[in-house]
Design a protein around this motif. Structure first.
Motif, short mmCIF file in Angstrom:
data_model
loop_
_atom_site.label_atom_id
_atom_site.label_comp_id
_atom_site.label_asym_id
_atom_site.label_seq_id
_atom_site.Cartn_x
_atom_site.Cartn_y
_atom_site.Cartn_z
N HIS A 177 0.83 -1.20 0.00
CA HIS A 177 0.00 0.00 0.00
C HIS A 177 0.87 1.25 0.00
CE1 HIS A 177 -3.91 -1.93 1.38
NE2 HIS A 177 -3.03 -2.91 1.56
N VAL A 180 0.46 5.13 1.60
CA VAL A 180 -0.29 5.93 2.56
C VAL A 180 0.39 7.29 2.61
CG1 VAL A 180 -1.04 6.16 4.97
CG2 VAL A 180 -0.92 3.89 3.91
N LEU A 204 -3.49 10.68 8.57
CA LEU A 204 -3.13 9.57 7.69
C LEU A 204 -4.24 9.32 6.67
CD1 LEU A 204 -1.73 7.24 10.47
CD2 LEU A 204 -0.44 7.95 8.46
N TRP A 234 -5.07 6.81 3.34
CA TRP A 234 -4.72 5.71 2.45
C TRP A 234 -4.80 6.19 1.00
CZ3 TRP A 234 -7.96 3.30 -1.19
CH2 TRP A 234 -7.41 2.16 -1.81
N LEU A 240 -3.52 0.54 -3.26
CA LEU A 240 -3.21 -0.85 -2.90
C LEU A 240 -2.91 -1.62 -4.17
CD1 LEU A 240 -3.58 -3.77 -1.62
CD2 LEU A 240 -6.04 -3.33 -1.75
N ASP A 263 -10.44 7.79 -3.90
CA ASP A 263 -11.14 8.62 -4.88
C ASP A 263 -10.36 9.89 -5.18
OD1 ASP A 263 -14.58 7.92 -3.81
OD2 ASP A 263 -13.20 6.82 -5.11
N ASN A 297 0.32 -7.36 6.87
CA ASN A 297 0.95 -8.27 7.81
C ASN A 297 0.74 -9.75 7.52
OD1 ASN A 297 -1.77 -8.23 8.52
ND2 ASN A 297 -1.42 -8.20 10.72
N MET A 335 -5.62 -6.92 2.48
CA MET A 335 -5.89 -5.98 3.56
C MET A 335 -5.54 -6.60 4.90
SD MET A 335 -8.17 -3.38 2.26
CE MET A 335 -9.83 -3.43 2.92
N GLY A 336 -5.15 -5.70 5.80
CA GLY A 336 -4.80 -6.15 7.13
C GLY A 336 -4.03 -5.05 7.82
N GLY A 337 -3.41 -5.38 8.92
CA GLY A 337 -2.54 -4.42 9.58
C GLY A 337 -1.30 -4.16 8.74
N PHE A 338 -0.78 -2.97 8.85
CA PHE A 338 0.46 -2.63 8.14
C PHE A 338 1.62 -2.84 9.12
CE2 PHE A 338 -2.21 -1.65 4.95
CZ PHE A 338 -2.57 -0.34 4.68
N ASP A 339 2.31 -3.96 8.96
CA ASP A 339 3.32 -4.32 9.95
C ASP A 339 4.69 -3.74 9.68
OD1 ASP A 339 4.18 -7.77 9.04
OD2 ASP A 339 3.97 -5.95 7.83
N TRP A 384 6.48 -0.23 7.63
CA TRP A 384 6.34 1.02 6.91
C TRP A 384 7.73 1.55 6.56
CZ3 TRP A 384 1.63 4.36 7.31
CH2 TRP A 384 0.58 3.74 7.99
N GLY A 385 7.79 2.26 5.46
CA GLY A 385 8.99 3.02 5.20
C GLY A 385 8.98 4.31 6.00
N ASN A 392 -7.18 -1.99 13.56
CA ASN A 392 -5.79 -2.05 13.98
C ASN A 392 -5.42 -0.78 14.75
OD1 ASN A 392 -5.47 -4.46 12.31
ND2 ASN A 392 -5.54 -3.02 10.59
N TYR A 400 -2.07 1.71 16.00
CA TYR A 400 -0.68 2.06 15.72
C TYR A 400 -0.19 3.09 16.73
CZ TYR A 400 -1.60 0.00 11.15
OH TYR A 400 -1.95 -0.85 10.13
N LEU A 460 2.76 -0.90 14.14
CA LEU A 460 1.57 -1.71 14.42
C LEU A 460 1.68 -2.33 15.81
CD1 LEU A 460 -1.07 -3.03 13.34
CD2 LEU A 460 0.36 -4.89 12.47
N GLU A 496 0.67 -7.58 18.31
CA GLU A 496 1.72 -7.80 17.33
C GLU A 496 2.97 -8.35 18.03
OE1 GLU A 496 1.78 -7.95 14.24
OE2 GLU A 496 3.70 -7.28 13.40
N GLN A 546 -7.24 2.21 12.77
CA GLN A 546 -7.37 2.06 11.33
C GLN A 546 -8.35 0.93 11.06
OE1 GLN A 546 -4.64 -0.58 9.70
NE2 GLN A 546 -4.41 0.38 7.70
N CYS A 586 -9.65 -1.82 8.31
CA CYS A 586 -9.22 -2.46 7.07
C CYS A 586 -10.28 -3.47 6.62
CB CYS A 586 -7.86 -3.11 7.23
SG CYS A 586 -7.79 -4.37 8.52
N ILE A 637 -9.44 2.16 2.97
CA ILE A 637 -8.97 2.06 4.35
C ILE A 637 -9.00 3.46 4.96
CG2 ILE A 637 -6.86 1.73 5.71
CD1 ILE A 637 -6.20 -0.56 3.70
N PHE A 677 -8.44 5.93 8.68
CA PHE A 677 -7.78 6.05 9.96
C PHE A 677 -8.54 7.00 10.89
CE2 PHE A 677 -3.66 4.08 8.99
CZ PHE A 677 -3.66 4.10 7.60
#
Lengths: 122, 107
Positions: A35, A37, A45, A47, A50, A62, A100, A106-110, A112-113, B34, B36, B46, B55, B89, B91, B96, B98
């Protein structure tokens, strides 16, 4: 360890284009959906986009649909965000993030950069 | 779009206090929620996924609960290193979304 490193941000005039990159390491990149973000002090934040692990499906907020394109090059473990027709409201820190669980979109973002700053201004 | 209403927007507490942040979704999102933690200049981390799952590597003083539309995030005993902004967040469906964040500091 998992690492995501973005690049490509900068100052750009409204209406111009920019391509962001996110180089992944420490995991099997082509097993994971990815993703983009973005974050601003005012809007928090948001999104952006994806891409599924197999690149079959791509989805967009959108606010960027029709202007931004997400893609990936699994041979280079790299995620991209091509941004065109940029607007001042696109100014933000853009981060890539990994889901994750392998294979699911889709799910938690475990992971990130650290993000790359995009400023759209004349 | 699903709206995530997080409260409070800021919170001041003492070391050792129990701290709770809530997040309400504008429609049923099952357990697709989730939490964060974000420290200044750092990427979000996370802490809790699927509403209540800790986690890997996250201290057990952090926990999450809830399902449907109402969720809570709790720090059982606040530590100085917990000073940060916390986000929820959803999902469950795209896009998505927040929560607006809760800024937590030490009293």
């Amino acid at each position: 360890q998992v690492q995501l490193v973005e690049s490509g941000g900068g100052v750009v005039q409204p209406g111009r284009s920019l391509r962001l990159s996110c180089v992944a390491s420490g995991f099997t990149f082509n097993h994971y959906a990815m993703h983009w973000v973005r974050q601003t002090p005012g809007k928090g934040l948001e999104w952006v986009a994806l891409i599924t692990y197999d690149e079959v499906n791509k989805y967009y907020a959108d606010s960027v649909k029709g202007r931004f394109t997400i893609s990936r090059d699994d041979s280079k473990n790299t995620l991209f965000l091509q941004m065109s027709s940029l607007r001042p409201e696109d100014s933000a820190i853009y981060s890539c993030a990994r889901v994750n669980l392998r294979g699911v979109p889709m799910g938690g973002f475990d992971n990130w950069g650290q993000g790359t700053l995009v400023t759209v201004s004349s | 779009d699903i709206q995530m209403t997080q409260s409070p927007s800021s919170l001041s507490a003492s070391v050792g206090d129990r701290v709770t942040i809530t997040c309400q979704a504008s429609q049923d999102i099952s357990n697709s929620l989730n939490w964060y933690q974000q420290k200044p200049g750092k990427a979000p981390k996370l802490l809790i996924y699927d509403a209540s799952n800790l986690e890997t590597g996250v201290p057990s003083r952090f926990s999450g609960s809830g399902s449907g539309t109402d969720f809570a995030f709790t720090i059982s005993s606040l530590q100085p290193e917990d000073i940060a902004v916390y986000f929820c967040q959803q999902c469950d469906v795209l896009p998505i979304t927040f929560g607006q964040g809760t800024r937590l500091d030490i009293k």
